[in-house]
Design a protein around this motif. Structure first.
Motif, PDB file in Angstrom:
ATOM      1  N   LEU A  94       0.831  -1.200   0.000  1.00 32.50           N
ATOM      2  CA  LEU A  94       0.000   0.000   0.000  1.00 32.50           C
ATOM      3  C   LEU A  94       0.864   1.248   0.000  1.00 32.50           C
ATOM      4  N   GLN A  96       0.271   5.301   0.297  1.00 36.10           N
ATOM      5  CA  GLN A  96      -0.707   6.327   0.602  1.00 36.10           C
ATOM      6  C   GLN A  96      -0.138   7.691   0.193  1.00 36.10           C
ATOM      7  N   ARG A 123      -3.568   4.649  -2.595  1.00 33.93           N
ATOM      8  CA  ARG A 123      -4.668   5.402  -2.007  1.00 33.93           C
ATOM      9  C   ARG A 123      -4.292   6.877  -1.967  1.00 33.93           C
TER      10      ARG A 123
END
Length: 208
Positions: A94, A96, A123
């Motif tokens: 992930l 961000q 994200r």
């Protein structure tokens, strides 16, 4: 079996400070203040009953006990990271990304980035600023800034000098694979734009 372990945050503070030989740089890596790192290390020393650092004027030196302790702690964190990596299904790394409120996200072509990097879950938090980066709410930030932030790598993504758009990452994580992939993507995206419609290439730097 119950393990007699010191607090994890204190161990992280010690390990980062020992690698950098600096509470300041450890704080940048961990997204906390140098004072907080120092307090965590002091608490760890009190718990262990040994001194881990010699604190000299503008200099941090590992004691003999600190030198003996560091390899085992570093190896422990490495094994935890490796076990966590093996546990994760593919495609769940992930990243961000924080973006300041006035930037048009269409300029970044994030859908194409996601398609080209299926192994990275991207994200986006917008609006976001340095506060979110320092607190660890985002891993990477596009900020409207002067691009001078101690402990952070800053890459300008628009033309000119002074206030502008910068890609900012903590020095401690600036070379992580997912961050490197996004930086390279952004660099290539800017390079592909026609000269009349694009800003110049990224200019790299570290705030001082």
């Amino acid at each position: 079996m119950t393990y007699a372990l010191p607090p994890l945050n204190a161990l992280r503070a010690f390990e980062a400070a020992a690698r950098h030989l600096s509470f300041k740089l450890a704080g940048h890596e961990l997204h906390v203040t140098p004072a907080a790192v120092g307090q965590q290390v002091k608490a760890l020393e009190a718990r262990l009953g040994v001194q881990l650092f010699e604190r000299l004027h503008k200099q941090l030196i590992l004691t003999e006990a600190g030198q003996a302790y560091l390899p085992g702690i570093s190896e422990g964190f490495r094994q935890i990271a490796e076990a966590t990596s093996q546990l994760k299904p593919s495609g769940t790394v992930l990243l961000q990304l924080g973006v300041h409120g006035s930037l048009d996200l269409r300029r970044l072509d994030l859908a194409a980035f996601r398609s080209a990097h299926a192994e990275i879950g991207l994200r986006v938090l917008q609006p976001a600023g340095l506060h979110e980066l320092v607190e660890g709410k985002v891993d990477l930030l596009i900020a409207r800034s002067l691009g001078r932030h101690p402990g952070y790598r800053c890459d300008r993504i628009d033309e000119g000098s002074g206030l502008g758009d910068w890609l900012i990452a903590p020095e401690g994580t600036a070379d992580c694979p997912e961050v490197v992939s996004f930086r390279a993507w952004l660099r290539a995206l800017l390079a592909e734009k026609p000269r009349a419609n694009r800003r110049p290439r990224l200019v790299s730097g570290v705030g001082s």
